[in-house]
Design a protein around this motif. Structure first.
Motif, PDB file in Angstrom:
ATOM      1  N   GLY A  83       0.806  -1.135   0.195  1.00  0.00           N
ATOM      2  CA  GLY A  83      -0.157  -0.003  -0.228  1.00  0.00           C
ATOM      3  C   GLY A  83       0.914   1.297   0.067  1.00  0.00           C
ATOM      4  N   SER A 134       2.021   2.465  -3.277  1.00  0.00           N
ATOM      5  CA  SER A 134       0.881   2.509  -4.478  1.00  0.00           C
ATOM      6  C   SER A 134       0.445   3.670  -5.037  1.00  0.00           C
ATOM      7  CB  SER A 134      -0.043   1.568  -4.064  1.00  0.00           C
ATOM      8  OG  SER A 134      -0.865   2.110  -2.938  1.00  0.00           O
ATOM      9  N   ASP A 145       4.236  -6.112  -1.810  1.00  0.00           N
ATOM     10  CA  ASP A 145       3.602  -4.876  -2.244  1.00  0.00           C
ATOM     11  C   ASP A 145       3.003  -4.926  -3.754  1.00  0.00           C
ATOM     12  OD1 ASP A 145       2.604  -2.134  -1.954  1.00  0.00           O
ATOM     13  OD2 ASP A 145       4.460  -1.918  -3.364  1.00  0.00           O
ATOM     14  N   GLN A 146       4.043  -5.305  -4.440  1.00  0.00           N
ATOM     15  CA  GLN A 146       3.509  -5.545  -5.903  1.00  0.00           C
ATOM     16  C   GLN A 146       2.369  -6.649  -5.986  1.00  0.00           C
ATOM     17  OE1 GLN A 146       6.827  -6.399  -8.217  1.00  0.00           O
ATOM     18  NE2 GLN A 146       8.213  -4.597  -7.618  1.00  0.00           N
ATOM     19  N   ARG A 175      -1.073  -5.129  -4.746  1.00  0.00           N
ATOM     20  CA  ARG A 175      -1.703  -3.960  -5.737  1.00  0.00           C
ATOM     21  C   ARG A 175      -2.399  -4.751  -6.665  1.00  0.00           C
ATOM     22  NH1 ARG A 175       2.176  -0.735  -7.500  1.00  0.00           N
ATOM     23  NH2 ARG A 175       3.826  -1.503  -6.427  1.00  0.00           N
ATOM     24  N   GLN A 212      -5.798  -6.105  -6.553  1.00  0.00           N
ATOM     25  CA  GLN A 212      -7.070  -5.383  -6.131  1.00  0.00           C
ATOM     26  C   GLN A 212      -7.815  -5.156  -7.425  1.00  0.00           C
ATOM     27  OE1 GLN A 212      -7.609  -5.332  -2.999  1.00  0.00           O
ATOM     28  NE2 GLN A 212      -5.604  -6.530  -2.920  1.00  0.00           N
TER      29      GLN A 212
END
Length: 286
Positions: free
Chosen positions: A32, A35, A116-117, A120, A123
């Motif tokens: 997040g 992002s 993280d990648q 994201r 979503q």
């Protein structure tokens, strides 16, 4: 709500689970934060499903609860009395709060940016399957070192999204199936539930080990082949999504010339996998 549930099945993984969880805790940036222009942390939960363990896997995993709390992530350990990866995956799914899911093996080490990648790209309202760039851990034995050099160069590894020990699916992707069926190969089943255009290979890498020793390589490859054949028999419609490239004569010749020792070991494993006797023990050897 945006978020990601990481489900980590583990059976007698006392020697592996700590390093796996530490790699998750080392994620940077936290999901997040990287992002957008306004850094908003994304909800993450990690669910360790210890299944049929006779060692300290569950206790070691529980010892990480304060560290995950410090990250602001939800964390729990399920301790199932009976083993079985598919039942462990289903148990983790049953208690997961977020619709986007990642499935992680205990012997995998994710790179810092990967979570993280992964969080994201999942979503989305579209069905998506995603994984990172799979790097083979440095092997210890001569046979596995030789085999790994070739395996890392085959088209399945270089051109596809194999998801060896780590893959994630969006909420729409997870609705492609209900519970995990009682089969050998969960990664093949999930990968083939998505068309090639729905699979994403992310920039960041993770480290995945091959088994050590020639006999273990043969045994595990036999199990992999049996898993693929089982899916073909039980779920024939999934074959339309199989884009695994085949080794042509030119590629075979190139690999043999570049690394004749590695090619010989890889070829010997392939021959014994096809024509050798089935092993009495399917367990993964290290």
């Amino acid at each position: 709500m945006a978020g990601l549930s990481v489900i980590l099945p583990a059976s007698n993984e006392a020697d592996e689970i700590g390093a796996c969880l530490e790699a998750l805790l080392g994620s940077s940036p936290k999901p997040g934060y990287g992002s957008g222009s306004i850094p908003v942390p994304m909800p993450i939960e990690v669910i360790v499903v210890a299944n049929g363990c006779s060692d300290s896997t569950a206790d070691i995993a529980r010892s990480y609860a304060p560290a995950f709390k410090g990250m602001g992530w939800d964390f729990q350990v399920l301790d199932l009395p009976h083993g079985g990866k598919m039942s462990a995956l289903n148990a983790g799914d049953a208690v997961a709060h977020h619709r986007a899911r990642a499935y992680l093996d205990a012997d995998v080490r994710i790179g810092k940016p990967l979570l993280d990648q992964l969080a994201r790209v999942l979503q989305t309202d579209k069905p998506v399957y995603a994984s990172g760039d799979c790097l083979i851990a440095p092997p210890e034995s001569f046979a596995t070192r030789s085999y790994a050099r070739l395996y890392a160069r085959v088209p399945f590894m270089t051109m596809g999204v194999p998801g060896c020990g780590l893959f994630g699916v969006s909420a729409a992707g997870r609705r492609r199936w209900g519970q995990f069926p009682d089969i050998i190969s969960d990664d093949t089943f999930v990968r083939l539930s998505f068309a090639p255009s729905e699979r994403l290979k992310l920039r960041s890498a993770y480290v995945w080990p091959l088994v050590e020793g020639f006999s273990n390589l043969v045994r595990v490859r036999k199990r992999q082949n049996a898993g693929v054949a089982e899916i073909a028999a039980l779920f024939p419609d999934l074959a339309r999504n199989d884009d695994k490239p085949r080794l042509g004569l030119a590629k075979i010749g190139s690999l043999a010339l570049r690394d004749p020792v590695g090619f010989a070991v890889y070829g010997a494993v392939a021959l014994l996998t096809r024509f050798g006797p089935d092993p009495k023990d399917w367990s993964r050897g290290r």
